[in-house]
Design a protein around this motif. Structure first.
Motif, short mmCIF file in Angstrom:
data_model
loop_
_atom_site.label_atom_id
_atom_site.label_comp_id
_atom_site.label_asym_id
_atom_site.label_seq_id
_atom_site.Cartn_x
_atom_site.Cartn_y
_atom_site.Cartn_z
N ILE A 377 0.84 -1.21 0.00
CA ILE A 377 0.00 0.00 0.00
C ILE A 377 0.87 1.26 0.00
O ILE A 377 0.58 2.24 -0.70
CB ILE A 377 -0.95 -0.02 1.22
CG1 ILE A 377 -1.98 -1.14 1.06
CG2 ILE A 377 -1.65 1.33 1.38
CD1 ILE A 377 -2.85 -1.37 2.28
N ARG A 381 0.77 4.13 -2.81
CA ARG A 381 0.47 5.51 -2.40
C ARG A 381 1.50 6.47 -3.00
O ARG A 381 1.16 7.53 -3.53
CB ARG A 381 0.45 5.63 -0.88
CG ARG A 381 0.16 7.04 -0.37
CD ARG A 381 0.53 7.17 1.09
NE ARG A 381 -0.31 6.34 1.94
CZ ARG A 381 -1.44 6.77 2.50
NH1 ARG A 381 -1.83 8.04 2.32
NH2 ARG A 381 -2.15 5.98 3.26
N PHE A 648 -5.39 8.59 -2.23
CA PHE A 648 -5.20 8.28 -0.82
C PHE A 648 -5.41 9.55 0.02
O PHE A 648 -5.22 10.67 -0.47
CB PHE A 648 -3.79 7.74 -0.58
CG PHE A 648 -3.58 6.36 -1.12
CD1 PHE A 648 -3.85 5.24 -0.34
CD2 PHE A 648 -3.12 6.16 -2.41
CE1 PHE A 648 -3.65 3.96 -0.83
CE2 PHE A 648 -2.91 4.89 -2.91
CZ PHE A 648 -3.19 3.78 -2.12
N HIS A 667 -7.98 2.08 2.12
CA HIS A 667 -6.84 1.18 2.22
C HIS A 667 -6.91 0.28 3.44
O HIS A 667 -6.33 -0.81 3.46
CB HIS A 667 -5.54 1.99 2.23
CG HIS A 667 -5.46 3.00 3.33
ND1 HIS A 667 -5.04 2.70 4.59
CD2 HIS A 667 -5.77 4.33 3.32
CE1 HIS A 667 -5.08 3.78 5.34
NE2 HIS A 667 -5.51 4.80 4.61
N GLN A 671 -6.12 -3.78 3.74
CA GLN A 671 -5.21 -4.37 4.72
C GLN A 671 -5.92 -5.45 5.54
O GLN A 671 -5.32 -6.49 5.86
CB GLN A 671 -4.67 -3.28 5.65
CG GLN A 671 -3.46 -3.70 6.44
CD GLN A 671 -2.53 -2.53 6.70
OE1 GLN A 671 -2.86 -1.39 6.40
NE2 GLN A 671 -1.36 -2.81 7.25
N GLU A 713 -11.15 -2.22 -4.43
CA GLU A 713 -10.34 -1.07 -4.01
C GLU A 713 -8.95 -1.12 -4.64
O GLU A 713 -8.42 -0.10 -5.09
CB GLU A 713 -10.23 -1.03 -2.48
CG GLU A 713 -11.52 -0.70 -1.76
CD GLU A 713 -12.03 0.69 -2.10
OE1 GLU A 713 -11.24 1.65 -2.03
OE2 GLU A 713 -13.22 0.82 -2.45
#
Length: 854
Positions: A377, A381, A648, A667, A671, A713
């Motif tokens: 992630i 980002r 983000f 996010h 996760q 996502e």
């Protein structure tokens, strides 16, 4: 035990020897070791299967070979007959076959028997004649029949559920057509009433001005009876037709009764706790007509309005609602059937993370499972923020290349053609030099170069076909859509039965895949192919072929190609024009689920890194899975300006791009579900579940489950990165457009090859359609390879004669022409076909331009 064929075993054996630093033995010893291992594994498989069978199960299997009085086929012969259709009677026959196989009472799996081995034995049982099976040894006969029963039960279960879901969907299609007809009739009636009342009003106004009796004016204009009918029609039309199609769905209940009860009675549906009310409703439908106390928790407000219309419970609409919700739940994996492969519990399709890590401590699968969510992630980002800042700077100053953001909307200038005019002249000069060749001789010549015919080993012995020219005839019958009967008539010295035996024992999907891989590798080795690309990018596209005769009933329509039913061939093509994968799919469903399956089938030397599709191959789930499996997905999205960006939290300010931004990425949701996401990617990587099944299941439900939402996502992240790169990089746009153009040009060659029977499919069944698709793809790959080799020789000849053939022009000369290849007429072979690229056919030097020849 786990090797599907000798090729896989020898490859794994050589890899193990190299890893252990052991010198490999000579070729003959190596082959004998592999052959002995395969024989030992086959006997061990048979022993494990027969050892698990009880005496009652053996008797049940033996009854499959017994012909009952008054029947034309034995039970095994009836089960092997292809069945394709779209009506309730076809579904009932499938359900009868399911019950026949259940009566055999064979377990769905055998301990210690890998699934590929079981499938191989089942395919062999399908090929052996019913008369020959009783002559086999008892244990071998029982092993073949047991494997066949297991595999065919799952296949017929899937086919029956597929047809049941399609029939359920057809209820709504019929209701929509009826609703549309009512709207058209209503419009006509309204027009007639309006015209009548306009005429009447004008007559009354004229009569009042002239002082004439109004009754006489009514009688003259419309008549009192006509006025009564017009008013009655107007009263009926005063209540507008509802826009909700469900209000007309009750009329379809008699059609549901023709198949619904039998479908529910045959299968046992399972689910998690969240679908308990739906399964309770299904159980009530099995026992009788539902009443007012029937479960309603799964019923949406739209359905409730129709079910409880006029303050009464409509049992007929409730039944249709249960079937509609059951269809959606099966497709989404929320409800499953134990005996099914396609509609099993979604979690069962995934690998157990711990077990996979223990079995693969190194390699790509372990890398997928060990990947850290936080690190992934963070990297994405950074990439999104960097591209966003760069795009904002260029958009604010109007410096986006061939793109502009105006009134909050992205606009990109269409690409122009980049092929130089001199390319056509050069291509004509080169193709004029190529020799004319019959398709029969072309296949024999290409087989001499590559040995692709050796990939079609005998299903039992593994030996390649001995009568090579009869074998080529069987391939041509598939690839040119000629069929075995017509091929035997057009080819001297070959009978229908000889071709049928070759097809039964040698020609199958996995053999086509290996043979195509051999042609792909030969294409990649050709030096001229490097001018077209490095083999690391590819594209895929669907091509629709109509269905006629018996295949018509088993096919679906796609309105993009017209209202006639058909089948779509979905093919992957590398940037060097090698068609490395193809799949026959239904015309109606979307193409996107099949994108990844083709990429994972690629067996070329250079791995595919970037893949292109048109809009039909794009979904957010495909974006996500491609990224997780290390493919760069670059589709040409038709409505890209309407797609929104996702960023983000804490991203740099973007006042110019802000109208294009939808919301922030969730996010934390990614996760939380990262272990399941990694497990899904690993399962697809090793083939535990096909990407097509996974994507179709995840995309099938309106209320996305947690895994589908998390994967979505990730897909939005990847689509945002791609959109920003598309805005900033015109080379990416040109590369994607060029890749898709290659696929379209290859489709033209496929259409020319698949010309017999007016280019229509006449065979029922997915297996027959897939064999036709694979055969056509093999012929096309052979033509492309042949053109590639001879184009290289023609280039050398032109240059020797003093002509210029620069690389910047040659990269636009594609090996897709077929004017010099004879596809029609009688199919016969020459006696002097070259078998090596060192001794090719002579070029037509008389076609050299006069100036160069002098």
């Amino acid at each position: 035990m786990t090797a599907a064929n000798g090729f896989d075993l020898s490859t794994a054996f050589m890899t193990a020897l190299r890893a252990a630093r052991i010198i490999a033995p000579g070729p003959s010893t190596f082959e004998r070791l592999c052959a002995a291992a395969l024989v030992t594994a086959e006997r061990r498989v048979q022993t494990r299967i027969t050892g698990a069978l009880s005496p009652a199960q053996r008797r049940s299997l033996q009854r499959l070979l017994e012909l009952e009085a008054g029947e034309r086929f034995t039970p095994l012969g009836a089960l092997r007959r292809p069945l394709g259709g779209h009506g309730p009677n076809d579904l009932k026959e499938l359900l009868d076959r399911v019950e026949t196989l259940r009566a055999v009472a064979i377990p769905t799996a055998f301990d210690g028997v890998p699934a590929p081995r079981l499938a191989q034995l089942a395919r062999e049982c399908e090929r052996v004649s019913v008369a020959h099976l009783p002559e086999m040894r008892h244990d071998r006969r029982m092993a073949l029949l047991a494997a066949f029963a297991v595999e065919r039960r799952a296949q017929i279960t899937d086919d029956a559920l597929d047809l049941g879901l399609r029939l359920t969907g057809s209820l709504f299609k019929r209701a929509e057509r009826r609703h549309l007809d009512a709207l058209v009739d209503s419009r006509r009636s309204i027009g007639a009433v309006v015209r009548a009342h306009v005429d009447l009003g004008q007559a009354l106004l004229a009569a009042r001005e002239a002082g004439v009796d109004l009754g006489q004016a009514i009688n003259a204009a419309l008549g009192w009876d006509g006025l009564v009918r017009s008013v009655e029609t107007a009263v009926q039309l005063r209540t507008p037709i509802s826009a909700d199609v469900l209000e007309r769905i009750e009329v379809e209940h008699p059609r549901l009764r023709r198949f619904g009860a039998a479908l529910l009675a045959t299968f046992t549906f399972r689910s998690g706790s969240d679908m308990a009310d739906l399964l309770d409703a299904v159980a009530r439908l099995k026992t009788g007509t539902p009443t007012t106390d029937a479960p309603m928790a799964f019923v949406s407000p739209r359905w409730r309005k129709v079910i409880n219309a006029d303050e009464s419970f409509n049992a007929k609409v409730y039944k249709i609602c249960v079937f509609a919700k059951l269809r959606d739940a099966l497709r989404a994996g929320d409800v499953w059937v134990e005996d099914s492969q396609r509609y099993r519990r979604f979690q069962d399709r995934l690998l157990a993370t711990a077990a996979t890590l223990a079995a693969a401590k190194t390699g790509p699968v372990a890398d997928l499972l060990k990947r850290d969510a936080g690190g992934w992630i963070f990297a994405r980002r950074q990439r999104v923020d960097a591209l966003l800042a760069q795009a904002e700077r260029q958009a604010a100053t109007g410096a986006l290349p061939d793109a502009v953001i105006r009134d909050g909307r992205l606009s990109i200038t269409p690409l122009r053609a980049t092929s130089p005019d001199a390319t056509r002249t050069l291509a004509r000069q080169l193709y004029d030099l190529l020799p004319r060749v019959r398709i029969t001789d072309l296949l024999e010549e290409v087989d001499g170069w590559t040995g692709f015919g050796d990939c079609f080993g005998h299903m039992k012995s593994g030996a390649p076909p001995t009568d090579r020219r009869a074998f080529y005839a069987a391939l041509i019958a598939d690839g040119l859509n000629l069929g075995l009967t017509r091929m035997s008539e057009a080819c001297d010295g070959t009978s229908y039965w000889k071709l049928a035996r070759l097809v039964d024992w040698h020609v199958r999907e996995d053999a086509y895949s290996l043979a195509t891989a051999a042609l792909v590798e030969a294409q990649e080795r050709a030096p001229i192919a490097a001018l077209w690309g490095d083999g690391t990018t590819s594209s895929s596209d669907g091509q629709c072929f109509g269905a006629a005769g018996r295949a018509r009933a088993a096919s679906t329509a796609n309105l993009r190609y017209g209202t006639e039913p058909g089948v779509k061939y979905y093919t992957h093509v590398s940037d060097q024009f090698a068609p490395f994968a193809t799949r026959a799919i239904a015309a109606a469903p979307p193409e996107a689920p099949h994108v990844l399956d083709g990429l994972l089938q690629h067996r070329g030397r250079a791995p595919i890194k970037e893949h292109h599709t048109d809009t039909g191959g794009f979904t957010d789930h495909v974006f996500a899975l491609c990224a997780l499996l290390d493919f760069r997905f670059a589709p040409r999205i038709r409505d890209l300006p309407d797609k929104r960006l996702y960023i983000f939290d804490g991203a740099p300010p973007t006042p110019t791009l802000s109208p294009l931004i939808a919301r922030h990425i969730r996010h934390e949701h990614i996760q939380a579900h990262w272990p399941d996401i990694s497990c899904l990617a690993a399962s697809i990587k090793v083939g535990h579940v096909s990407a097509a099944q996974a994507v179709a299941t995840l995309s099938a439900t309106g209320r996305q489950n947690a895994l589908a939402a998390a994967l979505g996502e990730i897909g939005r992240i990847e689509r945002t990165i791609f959109t920003l790169e598309w805005m900033l990089d015109p080379d990416l746009r040109r590369r994607v457009q060029l890749g898709l153009n290659r696929g379209e040009a290859r489709n033209n060659l496929t259409r020319a090859v698949f010309f017999n029977r007016l280019g229509q499919l006449h065979d029922r069944g997915e297996d027959a359609h897939q064999r036709r698709a694979a055969g056509c793809n093999l012929i096309v790959a052979a033509i492309i390879l042949w053109n590639t080799v001879y184009l290289a020789r023609a280039v050398d000849t032109l240059r020797t004669a003093g002509a210029e053939a620069p690389a910047d022009l040659l990269q636009h000369v594609w090996p897709l022409a077929w004017d010099n290849i004879i596809l029609t007429g009688d199919y016969r072979w020459s006696n002097d076909n070259p078998t090596s690229t060192e001794a090719l056919r002579p070029l037509r030097l008389e076609r050299l331009p006069t100036r160069l020849a002098a």
